[in-house]
Design an enzyme around this catalytic site. Structure first.
Site, mmCIF file in Angstrom:
data_model
loop_
_atom_site.group_PDB
_atom_site.id
_atom_site.type_symbol
_atom_site.label_atom_id
_atom_site.label_comp_id
_atom_site.label_asym_id
_atom_site.label_seq_id
_atom_site.Cartn_x
_atom_site.Cartn_y
_atom_site.Cartn_z
ATOM 1 N N ARG A 238 51.124 65.311 31.422
ATOM 2 C CA ARG A 238 50.276 66.435 31.000
ATOM 3 C C ARG A 238 49.253 65.983 29.943
ATOM 4 N NH1 ARG A 238 53.937 69.797 32.374
ATOM 5 N NH2 ARG A 238 55.340 68.913 30.857
ATOM 6 N N ASP B 131 48.979 71.967 37.356
ATOM 7 C CA ASP B 131 50.171 71.999 38.199
ATOM 8 C C ASP B 131 50.802 70.620 38.100
ATOM 9 O OD1 ASP B 131 51.849 73.541 39.899
ATOM 10 O OD2 ASP B 131 51.226 72.283 41.570
ATOM 11 N N SER B 132 52.107 70.588 37.936
ATOM 12 C CA SER B 132 52.805 69.320 37.717
ATOM 13 C C SER B 132 54.043 69.232 38.580
ATOM 14 C CB SER B 132 53.292 69.206 36.261
ATOM 15 O OG SER B 132 52.291 69.525 35.361
HETATM 16 P P1 IMP Z 1 54.616 73.070 36.206
HETATM 17 O O1 IMP Z 1 53.614 73.034 37.311
HETATM 18 O O2 IMP Z 1 54.115 72.417 34.954
HETATM 19 O O3 IMP Z 1 55.151 74.450 35.965
HETATM 20 O O4 IMP Z 1 55.841 72.161 36.647
HETATM 21 C C1 IMP Z 1 56.597 72.428 37.815
HETATM 22 C C2 IMP Z 1 57.986 71.852 37.694
HETATM 23 O O5 IMP Z 1 57.925 70.421 37.602
HETATM 24 C C3 IMP Z 1 58.746 72.285 36.460
HETATM 25 O O6 IMP Z 1 59.412 73.506 36.668
HETATM 26 C C4 IMP Z 1 59.735 71.135 36.267
HETATM 27 O O7 IMP Z 1 60.844 71.276 37.122
HETATM 28 C C5 IMP Z 1 58.922 69.936 36.719
HETATM 29 N N1 IMP Z 1 58.235 69.326 35.560
HETATM 30 C C6 IMP Z 1 56.901 69.381 35.268
HETATM 31 N N2 IMP Z 1 56.629 68.742 34.108
HETATM 32 C C7 IMP Z 1 57.816 68.297 33.647
HETATM 33 C C8 IMP Z 1 58.194 67.557 32.472
HETATM 34 O O8 IMP Z 1 57.391 67.214 31.596
HETATM 35 N N3 IMP Z 1 59.508 67.279 32.353
HETATM 36 C C9 IMP Z 1 60.431 67.650 33.266
HETATM 37 N N4 IMP Z 1 60.152 68.340 34.362
HETATM 38 C C10 IMP Z 1 58.836 68.660 34.562
#
Ligand code: IMP
Length: 190
Positions: free
Chosen positions: A179, A69-70
Site C-alpha cells: 500500500r 484494491d489489494s
Molecule cells: P483491501 O482491498 O485492501 O480491502 O484488501 C483485500 C483483502 O486482502 C483484505 O481483506 C486482506 O485479507 C488482504 N490484505 C490486503 N492488504 C493486506 C495486508 O497489508 N496484510 C494482510 N492482508 C492484506
C-alpha cells in the site's frame, strides 16, 4: 484541491493521509463527508476494482477521490486468493477462516513464494487519473507468527523485514508495504 478516500478503513486513511498530506488542502474519509456507499467489487483484477470504487464515490463529490484494491497472490496457487483475498475462506468473512484456508491449500507445498499487491487510483474532478501499483514479496509460512496487523499478516514472511508482517511494528510494515509503495508511486506522479 481536497481529497476523499474511498474507504472507511482507519488504517488505510491514516497511511494515505500521512503520505499525501502535503499535496491536498484537506483529506476526508467517506464518513467525514457523509457518503454512504458500498461499491460492488465485481472486477477480476485490482485495477478494475479500484476504478469501480473511485468512480462510484466520484459520482457523489466534486473533490478528487483516491481508491485502492489489494490482495495476496501466491505463486503455487496461480495468484490466488488475489482479488478474492477478503472472502477467500467464505462468508461471513473472517481473517481466521482466510488463514485456515490458505494453510490448507498450501499443505505439502514447498515453493511458498507470494506477494501482496495494491493498485491505487487517484481520480480528479476533470477526469484525469493517476494509477500507482505497489508490491512486496515474501513467502507463506506453515504456521502463524505474531499478532500485529490484519488479514494474512501472521502467515506472510517479508524477505525485506526478515520477519512476518504479524511480527512487524506498524512503521516497519509501512516501510515496505504494497500500500505504501502504491501511494509513493502516486505521489511521484503528482
Ligand atoms: P483491501 O482491498 O485492501 O480491502 O484488501 C483485500 C483483502 O486482502 C483484505 O481483506 C486482506 O485479507 C488482504 N490484505 C490486503 N492488504 C493486506 C495486508 O497489508 N496484510 C494482510 N492482508 C492484506
Amino acid at each position: 484541491m481536497e481529497l476523499v478516500i474511498a474507504s472507511n478503513n482507519a488504517h488505510k486513511a491514516h497511511e494515505i493521509k500521512k503520505i499525501l498530506a502535503g499535496k491536498f488542502d484537506a483529506i476526508y474519509t467517506l464518513a467525514d463527508i457523509n457518503i454512504h456507499v458500498e461499491p460492488e467489487e465485481t472486477a477480476d483484477d485490482f485495477l478494475g476494482n479500484a476504478l469501480i470504487k473511485a468512480t462510484t464515490v466520484a459520482a457523489y463529490t466534486d473533490k478528487a477521490v483516491i481508491a485502492d484494491d489489494s490482495g495476496l497472490m501466491v505463486d503455487a496457487l496461480s495468484g490466488a486468493p488475489g482479488v478474492h483475498s477478503a472472502r477467500y475462506g467464505g462468508e461471513p468473512v473472517s481473517d481466521e477462516k482466510n488463514n485456515e484456508k490458505l494453510l490448507r491449500e498450501m499443505a505439502g507445498v514447498t515453493a511458498r513464494g507470494a506477494k501482496f499487491v495494491t493498485t491505487m487510483v487517484l481520480l480528479f474532478p476533470d477526469g484525469r487519473k493517476i494509477v500507482g501499483v505497489g508490491e512486496v514479496k515474501g513467502e507463506i509460512l506453515t504456521e502463524r507468527r505474531g499478532d500485529n496487523g490484519f488479514g494474512y499478516d501472521p502467515l506472510f514472511y517479508s524477505f525485506e523485514l526478515e520477519k512476518t508482517f504479524g511480527e512487524a511494528s506498524e512503521d516497519e510494515k509501512n516501510s515496505v508495504s504494497h500500500r505504501s509503495r502504491a501511494l509513493k508511486e502516486i505521489l511521484r506522479q503528482l
